[in-house]
Motif scaffolding. Structure first.
Motif, PDB file in Angstrom:
ATOM      1  N   LEU A  19       0.833  -1.205   0.000  1.00 10.24           N
ATOM      2  CA  LEU A  19       0.000   0.000   0.000  1.00 10.24           C
ATOM      3  C   LEU A  19       0.866   1.252   0.000  1.00 10.24           C
ATOM      4  O   LEU A  19       0.579   2.221  -0.709  1.00 10.24           O
ATOM      5  N   SER A  20       1.943   1.238   0.752  1.00  7.22           N
ATOM      6  CA  SER A  20       2.847   2.387   0.799  1.00  7.22           C
ATOM      7  C   SER A  20       3.468   2.658  -0.569  1.00  7.22           C
ATOM      8  O   SER A  20       3.514   3.803  -1.033  1.00  7.22           O
ATOM      9  N   VAL A  21       3.934   1.612  -1.229  1.00  7.38           N
ATOM     10  CA  VAL A  21       4.532   1.761  -2.563  1.00  7.38           C
ATOM     11  C   VAL A  21       3.495   2.328  -3.542  1.00  7.38           C
ATOM     12  O   VAL A  21       3.780   3.255  -4.312  1.00  7.38           O
ATOM     13  N   ALA A  22       2.286   1.793  -3.515  1.00  4.22           N
ATOM     14  CA  ALA A  22       1.227   2.257  -4.417  1.00  4.22           C
ATOM     15  C   ALA A  22       0.864   3.714  -4.140  1.00  4.22           C
ATOM     16  O   ALA A  22       0.673   4.509  -5.070  1.00  4.22           O
ATOM     17  N   ASP A  23       0.774   4.088  -2.860  1.00  5.45           N
ATOM     18  CA  ASP A  23       0.438   5.464  -2.482  1.00  5.45           C
ATOM     19  C   ASP A  23       1.507   6.437  -2.978  1.00  5.45           C
ATOM     20  O   ASP A  23       1.199   7.505  -3.511  1.00  5.45           O
ATOM     21  N   MET A  24       2.762   6.069  -2.817  1.00  2.03           N
ATOM     22  CA  MET A  24       3.853   6.933  -3.269  1.00  2.03           C
ATOM     23  C   MET A  24       3.868   7.050  -4.802  1.00  2.03           C
ATOM     24  O   MET A  24       4.052   8.143  -5.341  1.00  2.03           O
ATOM     25  N   GLU A  25       3.685   5.925  -5.497  1.00  7.36           N
ATOM     26  CA  GLU A  25       3.675   5.966  -6.959  1.00  7.36           C
ATOM     27  C   GLU A  25       2.543   6.865  -7.462  1.00  7.36           C
ATOM     28  O   GLU A  25       2.733   7.685  -8.363  1.00  7.36           O
ATOM     29  N   ALA A  26       1.370   6.712  -6.873  1.00  4.72           N
ATOM     30  CA  ALA A  26       0.232   7.530  -7.287  1.00  4.72           C
ATOM     31  C   ALA A  26       0.497   9.009  -7.018  1.00  4.72           C
ATOM     32  O   ALA A  26       0.326   9.853  -7.897  1.00  4.72           O
ATOM     33  N   THR A  27       0.926   9.321  -5.804  1.00  2.42           N
ATOM     34  CA  THR A  27       1.091  10.713  -5.396  1.00  2.42           C
ATOM     35  C   THR A  27       2.227  11.422  -6.115  1.00  2.42           C
ATOM     36  O   THR A  27       2.059  12.541  -6.591  1.00  2.42           O
ATOM     37  N   TYR A  28       3.366  10.790  -6.186  1.00  2.00           N
ATOM     38  CA  TYR A  28       4.552  11.485  -6.683  1.00  2.00           C
ATOM     39  C   TYR A  28       4.828  11.317  -8.171  1.00  2.00           C
ATOM     40  O   TYR A  28       5.639  12.053  -8.725  1.00  2.00           O
ATOM     41  N   PHE A  29       4.145  10.386  -8.834  1.00  2.00           N
ATOM     42  CA  PHE A  29       4.392  10.186 -10.258  1.00  2.00           C
ATOM     43  C   PHE A  29       3.111  10.306 -11.085  1.00  2.00           C
ATOM     44  O   PHE A  29       2.976  11.215 -11.879  1.00  2.00           O
ATOM     45  N   LEU A  30       2.188   9.388 -10.886  1.00  2.00           N
ATOM     46  CA  LEU A  30       1.043   9.297 -11.786  1.00  2.00           C
ATOM     47  C   LEU A  30       0.090  10.481 -11.688  1.00  2.00           C
ATOM     48  O   LEU A  30      -0.370  10.996 -12.709  1.00  2.00           O
ATOM     49  N   GLU A  31      -0.207  10.932 -10.474  1.00  2.00           N
ATOM     50  CA  GLU A  31      -1.130  12.061 -10.329  1.00  2.00           C
ATOM     51  C   GLU A  31      -0.498  13.352 -10.828  1.00  2.00           C
ATOM     52  O   GLU A  31      -1.175  14.205 -11.390  1.00  2.00           O
ATOM     53  N   ARG A  32       0.779  13.501 -10.639  1.00  2.00           N
ATOM     54  CA  ARG A  32       1.489  14.681 -11.156  1.00  2.00           C
ATOM     55  C   ARG A  32       1.397  14.706 -12.685  1.00  2.00           C
ATOM     56  O   ARG A  32       1.159  15.740 -13.282  1.00  2.00           O
ATOM     57  N   GLU A  33       1.585  13.538 -13.312  1.00  2.00           N
ATOM     58  CA  GLU A  33       1.478  13.445 -14.771  1.00  2.00           C
ATOM     59  C   GLU A  33       0.064  13.788 -15.235  1.00  2.00           C
ATOM     60  O   GLU A  33      -0.117  14.526 -16.202  1.00  2.00           O
ATOM     61  N   ARG A  34      -0.932  13.269 -14.547  1.00  2.00           N
ATOM     62  CA  ARG A  34      -2.328  13.553 -14.916  1.00  2.00           C
ATOM     63  C   ARG A  34      -2.635  15.036 -14.770  1.00  2.00           C
ATOM     64  O   ARG A  34      -3.315  15.626 -15.591  1.00  2.00           O
ATOM     65  N   SER A  35      -2.132  15.641 -13.701  1.00  2.00           N
ATOM     66  CA  SER A  35      -2.347  17.060 -13.472  1.00  2.00           C
ATOM     67  C   SER A  35      -1.713  17.880 -14.585  1.00  2.00           C
ATOM     68  O   SER A  35      -2.307  18.830 -15.093  1.00  2.00           O
ATOM     69  N   GLU A  36      -0.510  17.506 -14.966  1.00  2.00           N
ATOM     70  CA  GLU A  36       0.190  18.211 -16.055  1.00  2.00           C
ATOM     71  C   GLU A  36      -0.571  18.050 -17.366  1.00  2.00           C
ATOM     72  O   GLU A  36      -0.727  19.012 -18.118  1.00  2.00           O
ATOM     73  N   GLU A  37      -1.100  16.852 -17.641  1.00  2.00           N
ATOM     74  CA  GLU A  37      -1.872  16.625 -18.860  1.00  2.00           C
ATOM     75  C   GLU A  37      -3.131  17.492 -18.862  1.00  2.00           C
ATOM     76  O   GLU A  37      -3.497  18.066 -19.881  1.00  2.00           O
ATOM     77  N   ARG A  38      -3.792  17.602 -17.705  1.00  2.00           N
ATOM     78  CA  ARG A  38      -4.998  18.442 -17.613  1.00  2.00           C
ATOM     79  C   ARG A  38      -4.648  19.906 -17.839  1.00  2.00           C
ATOM     80  O   ARG A  38      -5.364  20.638 -18.510  1.00  2.00           O
ATOM     81  N   ARG A  39      -3.541  20.356 -17.236  1.00  2.00           N
ATOM     82  CA  ARG A  39      -3.137  21.744 -17.353  1.00  2.00           C
ATOM     83  C   ARG A  39      -2.802  22.080 -18.810  1.00  2.00           C
ATOM     84  O   ARG A  39      -3.258  23.091 -19.334  1.00  2.00           O
ATOM     85  N   VAL A  40      -2.050  21.225 -19.460  1.00  2.00           N
ATOM     86  CA  VAL A  40      -1.658  21.451 -20.857  1.00  2.00           C
ATOM     87  C   VAL A  40      -2.896  21.422 -21.754  1.00  2.00           C
ATOM     88  O   VAL A  40      -3.019  22.208 -22.679  1.00  2.00           O
ATOM     89  N   GLY A  41      -3.828  20.535 -21.457  1.00  2.00           N
ATOM     90  CA  GLY A  41      -5.057  20.441 -22.258  1.00  2.00           C
ATOM     91  C   GLY A  41      -5.914  21.685 -22.190  1.00  2.00           C
ATOM     92  O   GLY A  41      -6.679  21.976 -23.094  1.00  2.00           O
ATOM     93  N   LYS A  42      -5.816  22.443 -21.098  1.00  2.00           N
ATOM     94  CA  LYS A  42      -6.616  23.667 -20.937  1.00  2.00           C
ATOM     95  C   LYS A  42      -5.993  24.875 -21.642  1.00  2.00           C
ATOM     96  O   LYS A  42      -6.634  25.872 -21.836  1.00  2.00           O
ATOM     97  N   GLU A  43      -4.708  24.777 -21.985  1.00  2.00           N
ATOM     98  CA  GLU A  43      -4.030  25.924 -22.613  1.00  2.00           C
ATOM     99  C   GLU A  43      -4.334  26.028 -24.076  1.00  2.00           C
ATOM    100  O   GLU A  43      -4.681  25.157 -24.764  1.00  2.00           O
TER     101      GLU A  43
END
Length: 184
Positions: free
Chosen positions: A160-184
């Motif tokens: 669970l710790s590994v999954a939480d870290m992967e989601a928080t520090y890698f995958l969600e950051r990527e998704r956020s960046e994709e959303r931000r770029v898509g709005k520009e």
């Protein structure tokens, strides 16, 4: 039930968490922010998917860790209050923008508070409780010897710790960046 549109793991995953996924506690996580412009609901669902796949690969109880992942951040319900803050724009003018403030009326820790809340509604196994309690791994403020001991004794907690870290520090950051770029 087999679904021709999903890989086998997704069907099995959905079958294992469906009852918890539709509870008011988990559904209410949609209304709370998480890091990187995703909701707490999106976060726990992603962590549940990742931890489920990790547990399968490691030969652990994938159902228990996925369900623990859905519940690991219940401690955050009711702690975020809507408000506003002033931001200076490129034109030099200040503008009020919406934000959230953290206000915890039950300061009982992070993982341990989630275990405490959940225990009022359902029985957790010891590995599930430990997984939720120690899901922050070494990024929490606890004594590193205790963290290491917990993660060694309870492999679900490590998954669970590994999954939480992967989601928080890698995958969600990527998704956020994709959303931000898509709005520009």
């Amino acid at each position: 039930m087999k679904n021709a549109c999903r890989p086998d793991w997704q069907t099995e995953f959905a079958d294992q968490i469906d009852d918890l996924l539709h509870t008011p506690a988990v559904q209410n996580l949609q209304y709370y922010p998480h890091h990187h412009r995703v909701t707490r609901y999106e976060h726990v669902l992603l962590v549940a998917q990742l931890s489920f796949r990790i547990a399968r690969a490691w030969g652990l109880d994938s159902r228990a860790v996925a369900r623990s992942a859905l519940l690991h951040d219940l401690c955050k319900i009711g702690c975020y209050k809507a408000g506003s803050r002033n931001v200076k724009g490129s034109d030099g003018k200040w503008t009020a923008v919406p934000t959230f403030y953290y206000e915890d009326k039950l300061p009982y820790g992070h993982g341990e508070k989630s275990v405490y809340i959940i225990s009022g509604f359902m029985k957790l196994t010891r590995p599930e409780a430990m997984a939720i309690r120690w899901h922050m791994g070494f990024s929490g403020g606890e004594d590193s010897r205790l963290v290491g001991q917990a993660l060694q004794q309870y492999p679900l907690a490590f998954a669970l710790s590994v999954a939480d870290m992967e989601a928080t520090y890698f995958l969600e950051r990527e998704r956020s960046e994709e959303r931000r770029v898509g709005k520009e």
